[in-house]
Every structure is written in structure tokens, then in C-alpha cells.
Design an enzyme around this catalytic site. Structure first.
Site, PDB file in Angstrom:
ATOM      1  N   GLU A 246       0.823  -1.223   0.000  1.00 23.51           N
ATOM      2  CA  GLU A 246       0.000   0.000   0.000  1.00 23.51           C
ATOM      3  C   GLU A 246       0.846   1.258   0.000  1.00 23.51           C
ATOM      4  O   GLU A 246       0.844   2.023   0.973  1.00 23.51           O
ATOM      5  CB  GLU A 246      -0.843   0.046   1.280  1.00 23.51           C
ATOM      6  CG  GLU A 246      -1.893  -0.984   1.390  1.00 23.51           C
ATOM      7  CD  GLU A 246      -2.507  -1.000   2.783  1.00 23.51           C
ATOM      8  OE1 GLU A 246      -1.842  -0.590   3.755  1.00 23.51           O
ATOM      9  OE2 GLU A 246      -3.645  -1.429   2.897  1.00 23.51           O
ATOM     10  N   PRO A 247       1.602   1.526  -1.059  1.00 20.60           N
ATOM     11  CA  PRO A 247       2.407   2.750  -1.049  1.00 20.60           C
ATOM     12  C   PRO A 247       1.563   3.996  -1.273  1.00 20.60           C
ATOM     13  O   PRO A 247       0.627   3.980  -2.072  1.00 20.60           O
ATOM     14  CB  PRO A 247       3.357   2.547  -2.239  1.00 20.60           C
ATOM     15  CG  PRO A 247       2.617   1.626  -3.159  1.00 20.60           C
ATOM     16  CD  PRO A 247       1.739   0.762  -2.301  1.00 20.60           C
ATOM     17  N   GLY A 248       1.869   5.052  -0.557  1.00 16.80           N
ATOM     18  CA  GLY A 248       1.222   6.343  -0.787  1.00 16.80           C
ATOM     19  C   GLY A 248       2.290   7.315  -1.251  1.00 16.80           C
ATOM     20  O   GLY A 248       2.418   7.661  -2.417  1.00 16.80           O
ATOM     21  N   ARG A 249       3.143   7.670  -0.276  1.00 20.70           N
ATOM     22  CA  ARG A 249       4.227   8.622  -0.514  1.00 20.70           C
ATOM     23  C   ARG A 249       5.114   8.217  -1.708  1.00 20.70           C
ATOM     24  O   ARG A 249       5.495   9.068  -2.501  1.00 20.70           O
ATOM     25  CB  ARG A 249       5.083   8.638   0.761  1.00 20.70           C
ATOM     26  CG  ARG A 249       6.088   9.709   0.867  1.00 20.70           C
ATOM     27  CD  ARG A 249       6.949   9.450   2.123  1.00 20.70           C
ATOM     28  NE  ARG A 249       6.179   8.987   3.249  1.00 20.70           N
ATOM     29  CZ  ARG A 249       5.766   9.761   4.252  1.00 20.70           C
ATOM     30  NH1 ARG A 249       6.079  11.042   4.251  1.00 20.70           N
ATOM     31  NH2 ARG A 249       5.086   9.257   5.247  1.00 20.70           N
TER      32      ARG A 249
ATOM     33  N   ARG B 266       3.831  19.595   7.112  1.00 21.44           N
ATOM     34  CA  ARG B 266       4.860  18.639   7.531  1.00 21.44           C
ATOM     35  C   ARG B 266       6.071  19.280   8.227  1.00 21.44           C
ATOM     36  O   ARG B 266       6.549  18.726   9.227  1.00 21.44           O
ATOM     37  CB  ARG B 266       5.289  17.759   6.356  1.00 21.44           C
ATOM     38  CG  ARG B 266       4.111  16.968   5.764  1.00 21.44           C
ATOM     39  CD  ARG B 266       4.543  15.909   4.753  1.00 21.44           C
ATOM     40  NE  ARG B 266       5.154  14.760   5.390  1.00 21.44           N
ATOM     41  CZ  ARG B 266       6.442  14.540   5.455  1.00 21.44           C
ATOM     42  NH1 ARG B 266       7.279  15.377   4.892  1.00 21.44           N
ATOM     43  NH2 ARG B 266       6.909  13.476   6.078  1.00 21.44           N
TER      44      ARG B 266
ATOM     45  N   TYR C 241       6.353  17.732  11.765  1.00 12.57           N
ATOM     46  CA  TYR C 241       7.389  16.685  11.901  1.00 12.57           C
ATOM     47  C   TYR C 241       8.805  17.218  11.722  1.00 12.57           C
ATOM     48  O   TYR C 241       9.724  16.435  11.522  1.00 12.57           O
ATOM     49  CB  TYR C 241       7.208  15.600  10.848  1.00 12.57           C
ATOM     50  CG  TYR C 241       5.813  15.119  10.601  1.00 12.57           C
ATOM     51  CD1 TYR C 241       5.088  14.449  11.586  1.00 12.57           C
ATOM     52  CD2 TYR C 241       5.216  15.287   9.349  1.00 12.57           C
ATOM     53  CE1 TYR C 241       3.808  13.986  11.329  1.00 12.57           C
ATOM     54  CE2 TYR C 241       3.942  14.825   9.092  1.00 12.57           C
ATOM     55  CZ  TYR C 241       3.242  14.183  10.092  1.00 12.57           C
ATOM     56  OH  TYR C 241       1.984  13.722   9.835  1.00 12.57           O
TER      57      TYR C 241
ATOM     58  N   CYS D 258      -0.134  33.226  10.944  1.00 20.54           N
ATOM     59  CA  CYS D 258       0.164  33.916  12.198  1.00 20.54           C
ATOM     60  C   CYS D 258       0.640  32.918  13.228  1.00 20.54           C
ATOM     61  O   CYS D 258      -0.107  32.540  14.146  1.00 20.54           O
ATOM     62  CB  CYS D 258      -1.066  34.659  12.688  1.00 20.54           C
ATOM     63  SG  CYS D 258      -1.439  35.985  11.574  1.00 20.54           S
TER      64      CYS D 258
ATOM     65  N   TYR E 263       0.925  14.021   1.369  1.00 22.47           N
ATOM     66  CA  TYR E 263       0.571  14.620   2.663  1.00 22.47           C
ATOM     67  C   TYR E 263       0.794  16.135   2.673  1.00 22.47           C
ATOM     68  O   TYR E 263       1.099  16.722   3.705  1.00 22.47           O
ATOM     69  CB  TYR E 263       1.336  13.932   3.814  1.00 22.47           C
ATOM     70  CG  TYR E 263       1.181  12.430   3.791  1.00 22.47           C
ATOM     71  CD1 TYR E 263      -0.022  11.843   4.173  1.00 22.47           C
ATOM     72  CD2 TYR E 263       2.203  11.589   3.343  1.00 22.47           C
ATOM     73  CE1 TYR E 263      -0.193  10.465   4.114  1.00 22.47           C
ATOM     74  CE2 TYR E 263       2.038  10.216   3.294  1.00 22.47           C
ATOM     75  CZ  TYR E 263       0.844   9.652   3.684  1.00 22.47           C
ATOM     76  OH  TYR E 263       0.664   8.316   3.622  1.00 22.47           O
TER      77      TYR E 263
HETATM   78  N1  LLP Z   1      -1.070   1.777   4.729  1.00 22.01           N
HETATM   79  C1  LLP Z   1      -1.437   2.147   5.959  1.00 22.01           C
HETATM   80  C2  LLP Z   1      -2.234   1.255   6.768  1.00 22.01           C
HETATM   81  C3  LLP Z   1      -1.023   3.391   6.468  1.00 22.01           C
HETATM   82  O1  LLP Z   1      -1.373   3.728   7.699  1.00 22.01           O
HETATM   83  C4  LLP Z   1      -0.249   4.260   5.662  1.00 22.01           C
HETATM   84  C5  LLP Z   1       0.152   5.576   6.143  1.00 22.01           C
HETATM   85  C6  LLP Z   1       0.077   3.840   4.362  1.00 22.01           C
HETATM   86  C7  LLP Z   1      -0.336   2.582   3.935  1.00 22.01           C
HETATM   87  C8  LLP Z   1       0.879   4.695   3.412  1.00 22.01           C
HETATM   88  O2  LLP Z   1       2.111   5.041   3.925  1.00 22.01           O
HETATM   89  P1  LLP Z   1       3.203   5.744   2.960  1.00 22.01           P
HETATM   90  O3  LLP Z   1       3.581   4.749   1.896  1.00 22.01           O
HETATM   91  O4  LLP Z   1       2.552   6.922   2.346  1.00 22.01           O
HETATM   92  O5  LLP Z   1       4.311   6.106   3.861  1.00 22.01           O
HETATM   93  N2  LLP Z   1       1.131  12.335   7.525  1.00 22.01           N
HETATM   94  C9  LLP Z   1       2.358  11.586   7.639  1.00 22.01           C
HETATM   95  C10 LLP Z   1       2.201  10.172   7.141  1.00 22.01           C
HETATM   96  C11 LLP Z   1       1.153   9.405   7.861  1.00 22.01           C
HETATM   97  C12 LLP Z   1       1.071   8.041   7.288  1.00 22.01           C
HETATM   98  C13 LLP Z   1      -0.071   7.301   7.834  1.00 22.01           C
HETATM   99  N3  LLP Z   1      -0.227   6.025   7.261  1.00 22.01           N
HETATM  100  C14 LLP Z   1       3.448  12.301   6.849  1.00 22.01           C
HETATM  101  O6  LLP Z   1       3.189  13.358   6.295  1.00 22.01           O
HETATM  102  O7  LLP Z   1       4.589  11.835   6.800  1.00 22.01           O
END
Ligand code: LLP
Length: 440
Positions: free
Chosen positions: A289-292, A329, A333, A360, A389
Site C-alpha cells: 500500500e504505497p502512498g508517498r 509537515r 514533523y 500567524c 501529505y
Molecule cells: N497503509 C497504511 C495502513 C497506512 O497507515 C499508511 C500511512 C500507508 C499505507 C501509506 O504510507 P506511505 O507509503 O505513504 O508512507 N502524515 C504523515 C504520514 C502518515 C502516514 C499514515 N499512514 C506524513 O506526512 O509523513
């Protein structure tokens, strides 16, 4: 420079063959610019990595929490990926985009009854069940509707991956999933494998984000397999699907050294294959499940530079027309970003400046000590790697409207999200006069 980023003869940064200075003029700033060729390249890299294992069944689900919009979900559909949603809003976006329901996976540690009904009505492919409350609720909803639903159980393997290393957390302190250590996952397997309504397909785990090594994935998989024989004997359960989540790291700045995507997939596939063979069970379908890793590097934010504040012998601030409203971010973070003055992209880096937002709040700093070419008010600043994000965590602090989003590719730009207007900001507001009239 990433993806299709280049510098043209005018010395301007281009993305997807489009001059970013022209984009800023046409669509205004702040502006999110997505290099869709780079999104395709990342999606293909995941698919190709799995295709080297023809005996393995797999799915790559884009974690839409990283960036969800109708056009983005449509692009993911074109790329033949699956889709992970974590809320009714993300599901609604997927439905609007016409995404195939059977390839939608629904996550979340506190899905509401309304959200679960929505997911059931849409006939989505998989619900990743997180806790006992959800088991009960989903059973009730399926019973009322006389239907079944495919589920995975999310487990917490007691491993927490950090940016450059990983640690074992003895107490498995996480709000997500059923813990392995205290056997709540055993109870969840027992309950759901005996259910007439919940069809237990397998297991899910996600060990963290922005991970730069493969050991955490290997360790999590090995931990799960320690229990496989027990689950098979006791509950006649063997996972048909093993979803190992996302978290694959990307290069925000020169401090980050990501490893090739193929390396993660190799380790995940090989560990699961070896463990399955060792325990004498069938190799499950492998899901990630890649997002980033799909959208992060493809996004660039364009800002207009406004005010400067030079404090002699301290620092020079340069302020842009966005900030923690479009990129939370750095404040949340201490995330680090690189930037370039887009209309002076081939000039010497002569200045060290701190890039501040316009909110502000003193903490609204996008980049500390950025090395930039000498700039003046009205120049365009491009901040790289804001695709994940960024927009998805955008907010209305100080009542700033959310930026527009364009997709660029092969010399063309397409507006995919309009800039919010002031009218949009007050759309849900109710005037006192109206309250009196309507008797609210
Ligand atoms: N699968 C699950 C169950 C997750 O909780 C997440 C991210 C992903 C996949 C995708 O993760 P990625 O491949 O994008 O790293 N707001 C934070 C990131 C929170 C991620 C939460 N879960 C940031 O800006 O770094």
C-alpha cells in the site's frame, strides 16, 4: 532535479515540459504541480518488481490518504493499481472517480457505522478490520443486509519502523490493529473465521512510514509466521492474502537515501515465500500500500515570494504566500525540503535564507536555511517533493483558501483542482440574521 524537471533557455524550472513561471502566472500561487509521468514511473516500478515473480499473486494499492482527488484516483485507475481509502470522504472521491469498487480497500481504526454502510452499499472489495468494535458492528450490518463481506484483520506485529532503523516495542503501543503479543489477534481470527458474515481472507500490517531499509518488513513477516501453524491448527485459518502496508521511503532532501523500490519488494516476496515453504503453507497473495512512494516526489509547490526580513547577524527570512496551510509537515514533523527560485533556476546559490509561510504562527517555517539564488519579491519559489501529505493535510488556518492543483505532462497542463475562493470559505457559514429567521 527529479522526474521530468529541467531548466529551459530562460533559466526557468520546467516540469513535464511546462514552464513553472507560466504555470504560476496562469493558475496563481500557491500551486501544486504534479509530474504525472513520474507518478506513472513509480507505479510501473512497483508493478515491474512484482512481475519478476510470475508465481506470486499481488496487488499494489495506492494509499489515497497521501493525496486524494477525483483526477488522482482516475489516474490510479488508468495505472491499474488498487486503492486504499481510510474514510467516507476518500471513498466518496473514489466513487466519484468511477474507481472499480472491487479494488477498493477500506482502512481505519474507527470507521463509523455510516462509513461502513457506505462501503457495503458500494460493494467494495475488502474491509481491513481494525478492532473488536468493528467486528461486531460489521457483523450486525451484514446480518441486517443478509450478505457477506471480505475482510483482512489488521495486526500490530510489535515492530515500529523508524526512518533509518527499527525497534521492537515490547508493549506494542499503537492505536491500530489487533496486537500479536497479547493474543488479541488470535481472538479476532477465532471470531471472524467462524463468522457467517465476515469472510476472513487474510492479514494486514503496516510498520511505519518513510522507511529506508528492508529489515523491518522482514522482521514483521517473520513474526507473523511464528503464529501461522498455531492459527492453522486452532482455527483452520491460513491467510490467502498478506498485506504488508506501505511506508517506502522517498528523497525529500539530500539527507535522505532511499533504496530502490525493487529491493523492498524482493525482500517482502522472498521472506514470505521462504516462510510459507518452511511452514508448509501456500504462498499468500502479497499486497502493498504505497502512498508517498507513488506521489511524493511527483509534487512541487509553487509560491510567490513576498516580504523579506533581514536581521543583521541573525538570519534573513523570505516569506511566501502559503505555508503550514498547504504543507503542515515542516511544522508537524520538522520535515526538510529543498527549493529553488523557479525563475532563476540556473543562477548561483548565493543566499542562505529561511523560508517562512504567511500564517500567524512563528512555527510556520517551510525551510530553515535554504540555499537559494538571490531573489526579489515577486519571484517564484518551487518547493520540491510536496506531493504526499501536502494537499491532503492542507487546512484553513487563518482562513487561507486551499491552492489549485495542476497535472503536467508532455508540455500540457491540466487544472485538476480549482483554487478555493473566499466564497468557498464562507459557504458553510450561517449569518446571525438567518439563524433568527430559520429558528436554528
Ligand atoms: N497503509 C497504511 C495502513 C497506512 O497507515 C499508511 C500511512 C500507508 C499505507 C501509506 O504510507 P506511505 O507509503 O505513504 O508512507 N502524515 C504523515 C504520514 C502518515 C502516514 C499514515 N499512514 C506524513 O506526512 O509523513
Amino acid at each position: 532535479m527529479r522526474g521530468t524537471q529541467c531548466i529551459n533557455q530562460k533559466g526557468h524550472l520546467t516540469i513535464g515540459g511546462v514552464d513553472t513561471v507560466d504555470l504560476a502566472k496562469k493558475y496563481g500561487t500557491p500551486l501544486f504541480v504534479y509530474d504525472t509521468a513520474l507518478i506513472r514511473e513509480k507505479a510501473e516500478a512497483f508493478k515491474k518488481a512484482f512481475e519478476t515473480y510470475p508465481h506470486i499473486k499481488w496487488q499494489v494499492a495506492y494509499a489515497s490518504k497521501a493525496f486524494s482527488s477525483v483526477a488522482m484516483v482516475q489516474l490510479i485507475h488508468q495505472l491499474d493499481l488498487s486503492l486504499d481509502v481510510v474514510s467516507g470522504g476518500e471513498l466518496f472521491t473514489a466513487v466519484k472517480a468511477g474507481f472499480p469498487a472491487e479494488r477498493i480497500h477500506f482502512h481505519g481504526n474507527n470507521k463509523t457505522e455510516e462509513e461502513l454502510i457506505f462501503a457495503l452499499d458500494e460493494q467494495i472489495g475488502m474491509i481491513i478490520v481494525d478492532n473488536f468494535y468493528e467486528i461486531q458492528l460489521l457483523e450486525k450490518l451484514c446480518m441486517e443486509r443478509g450478505r457477506t463481506i471480505d475482510i483482512l484483520l489488521r495486526l500490530t506485529p510489535g515492530i515500529e519502523a523508524h526512518t533509518h532503523d527499527y525497534i521492537m516495542t515490547g508493549q506494542e503501543d499503537s492505536k491500530f490493529g489487533f496486537n500479536l503479543g497479547d493474543h488479541s489477534i488470535d481472538e479476532a481470527i477465532q471470531l471472524t473465521s467462524a463468522s457467517n458474515y465476515l469472510k476472513l481472507n487474510g492479514l494486514h500490517c503496516h510498520i511505519g512510514s518513510q522507511i529506508f531499509e528492508t529489515d523491518g518488513f522482514e522482521l514483521a513477516i517473520k513474526r507473523i509466521y511464528q503464529y501461522i501453524e498455531n492459527w492453522s491448527e486452532k482455527y483452520d485459518f491460513e491467510p490467502r492474502v498478506l498485506n504488508v502496508g506501505g511506508g517506502f521511503g522517498i528523497k525529500y532532501s539530500k539527507d535522505d537515501q532511499p533504496i530502490p523500490l525493487k529491493r523492498y519488494i524482493d525482500v517482502i516476496v522472498n521472506t514470505i515465500t521462504n516462510e510459507s515453504e518452511a511452514k508448509g503453507c501456500a504462498i499468500p497473495e502479497i499486497w502493498v500500500e504505497p502512498g508517498r512512494a507513488i506521489v511524493g516526489e511527483a509534487g512541487t509547490t509553487l509560491y510567490s515570494i513576498g516580504a523579506y526580513k533581514d536581521i543583521p547577524n541573525v538570519k534573513k527570512y523570505l516569506a511566501v504566500d502559503g505555508g503550514m496551510t498547504d504543507n503542515l509537515r515542516p511544522s508537524l514533523y520538522q520535515a526538510k525540503y529543498d527549493a529553488v527560485v523557479a525563475n532563476r533556476a540556473n543562477e548561483e546559490l548565493e543566499e542562505t535564507v529561511t523560508v517562512a509561510g504567511k500564517c500567524c504562527e512563528s512555527g510556520d517555517i517551510l525551510i530553515q536555511d535554504a540555499q537559494l539564488s538571490k531573489s526579489v519579491s515577486g519571484d517564484i519559489l518551487a518547493v520540491f517533493c510536496t506531493g504526499a501529505y501536502g494537499y491532503s493535510m492542507a487546512n484553513h488556518y487563518n482562513r487561507l483558501p486551499k491552492p489549485a492543483v495542476v497535472f503536467v505532462e508532455e508540455g500540457d497542463a491540466q487544472l485538476t483542482m480549482r483554487r478555493e475562493t473566499y466564497e468557498d470559505l464562507v459557504r458553510q457559514d450561517i449569518m446571525l440574521q438567518e439563524i433568527a429567521k430559520a429558528g436554528y
